[in-house]
Motif scaffolding. Structure first.
Motif, PDB file in Angstrom:
ATOM      1  N   GLU A  32       0.818  -1.219   0.000  1.00 55.20           N
ATOM      2  CA  GLU A  32       0.000   0.000   0.000  1.00 55.20           C
ATOM      3  C   GLU A  32       0.851   1.268   0.000  1.00 55.20           C
ATOM      4  OE1 GLU A  32      -2.482  -0.270   3.419  1.00 55.20           O
ATOM      5  OE2 GLU A  32      -3.868  -1.687   2.488  1.00 55.20           O
ATOM      6  N   THR A  33       2.025   1.227   0.600  1.00 53.54           N
ATOM      7  CA  THR A  33       2.826   2.431   0.794  1.00 53.54           C
ATOM      8  C   THR A  33       3.742   2.729  -0.384  1.00 53.54           C
ATOM      9  OG1 THR A  33       2.776   1.930   3.154  1.00 53.54           O
ATOM     10  CG2 THR A  33       4.335   3.580   2.442  1.00 53.54           C
ATOM     11  N   ARG A  36       2.461   5.205  -3.135  1.00 51.94           N
ATOM     12  CA  ARG A  36       2.347   6.576  -2.613  1.00 51.94           C
ATOM     13  C   ARG A  36       3.708   7.251  -2.555  1.00 51.94           C
ATOM     14  NH1 ARG A  36      -1.487   4.581   2.283  1.00 51.94           N
ATOM     15  NH2 ARG A  36      -3.340   4.196   1.041  1.00 51.94           N
ATOM     16  N   ILE A  39       4.892   8.228  -6.078  1.00 50.57           N
ATOM     17  CA  ILE A  39       4.253   9.460  -6.553  1.00 50.57           C
ATOM     18  C   ILE A  39       4.938  10.676  -5.941  1.00 50.57           C
ATOM     19  CG2 ILE A  39       2.123  10.829  -6.434  1.00 50.57           C
ATOM     20  CD1 ILE A  39       0.593   8.169  -6.745  1.00 50.57           C
ATOM     21  N   LEU A  40       5.229  10.622  -4.644  1.00 49.05           N
ATOM     22  CA  LEU A  40       5.892  11.749  -3.987  1.00 49.05           C
ATOM     23  C   LEU A  40       7.298  11.972  -4.543  1.00 49.05           C
ATOM     24  CD1 LEU A  40       4.729  11.051  -0.343  1.00 49.05           C
ATOM     25  CD2 LEU A  40       4.072  12.998  -1.763  1.00 49.05           C
ATOM     26  N   PHE A 168       5.818  14.175   3.767  1.00 45.65           N
ATOM     27  CA  PHE A 168       5.025  12.984   3.448  1.00 45.65           C
ATOM     28  C   PHE A 168       5.901  11.839   2.963  1.00 45.65           C
ATOM     29  CE2 PHE A 168       1.272  15.948   2.822  1.00 45.65           C
ATOM     30  CZ  PHE A 168       0.652  15.538   3.980  1.00 45.65           C
ATOM     31  N   SER A 169       6.932  12.157   2.183  1.00 45.67           N
ATOM     32  CA  SER A 169       7.804  11.080   1.702  1.00 45.67           C
ATOM     33  C   SER A 169       8.609  10.481   2.854  1.00 45.67           C
ATOM     34  CB  SER A 169       8.718  11.567   0.581  1.00 45.67           C
ATOM     35  OG  SER A 169       9.574  12.573   1.024  1.00 45.67           O
ATOM     36  N   MET A 172       6.197   8.141   4.642  1.00 43.47           N
ATOM     37  CA  MET A 172       6.041   6.890   3.907  1.00 43.47           C
ATOM     38  C   MET A 172       7.307   6.030   3.993  1.00 43.47           C
ATOM     39  SD  MET A 172       3.039   6.877   2.693  1.00 43.47           S
ATOM     40  CE  MET A 172       1.761   8.099   2.655  1.00 43.47           C
TER      41      MET A 172
END
Length: 189
Positions: A32-33, A36, A39-40, A168-169, A172
């Protein structure tokens, strides 16, 4: 899974699924991670290309179609975050802990550290700009502009966006590090 036209095993109504294997939690979290974080990192690459474009257009005399503002020291330091981002992308292919740790530490020092230092050091300029604008004395000072917009405001918009992307990165990456370390420790036992 059953084949089309096959029958259910005699003596079961399909409610005996509780004994079946389940996907381990660290696999689910990792799956799931990873998208994401990708994308970052790609967003980071897009913004790094903007900064790299500014650096190249300023330093190469052949490209003078757009009057490019003089680059700041923080841009030269921040552009090096491309290297940890590449490590972050490469680490996700095979859950490589060492590369993810390089991404994490490089993003903290070169990325977030540089940006936060720049925001703090240039905060007085932002307040001066705000004061001059509210007192209508901005026309006397003639602030540095890029395509008609005040450069200071554009840089702060860029910096705030980058703080969010880096934060955010890092979040994650931290999730992935914990997930992968848990997997490595259970694999060794």
């Amino acid at each position: 899974m059953s084949l089309p036209g096959s029958q259910r095993v005699a003596g079961t109504d399909g409610s005996d699924f509780h004994h079946r294997e389940r996907i381990a939690e660290h696999y689910r979290v990792s799956i799931e991670t990873k998208p994401r974080l990708r994308i970052l990192i790609y967003l980071h690459f897009v913004l790094a290309l903007l900064v790299l474009f500014q650096l190249v257009t300023y330093h190469v005399p052949l490209i003078k179609t757009v009057k490019t503002p003089r680059p700041h020291l923080w841009q030269y330091i921040w552009i090096m975050t491309i290297l940890p981002s590449i490590c972050g992308l490469l680490s996700m292919n095979k859950n490589h802990l060492f590369l993810m740790k390089l991404f994490f530490r490089g993003t903290v020092t070169l990325g977030l550290g540089t940006i936060m230092t720049t925001i703090i050091l240039n905060l007085s300029d932002l307040f001066t700009f705000k004061k001059l604008k509210s007192n209508h004395h901005l026309d006397e000072v003639e602030p540095q502009t890029f395509l008609g917009f005040p450069l200071l405001i554009l840089w702060y918009i860029f910096l705030i966006i980058m703080v969010q992307i880096h934060a955010f990165s890092l979040y994650m990456a931290n999730i992935l590090l914990h997930s992968w370390q848990q997997y490595k420790s259970t694999k060794q036992n």
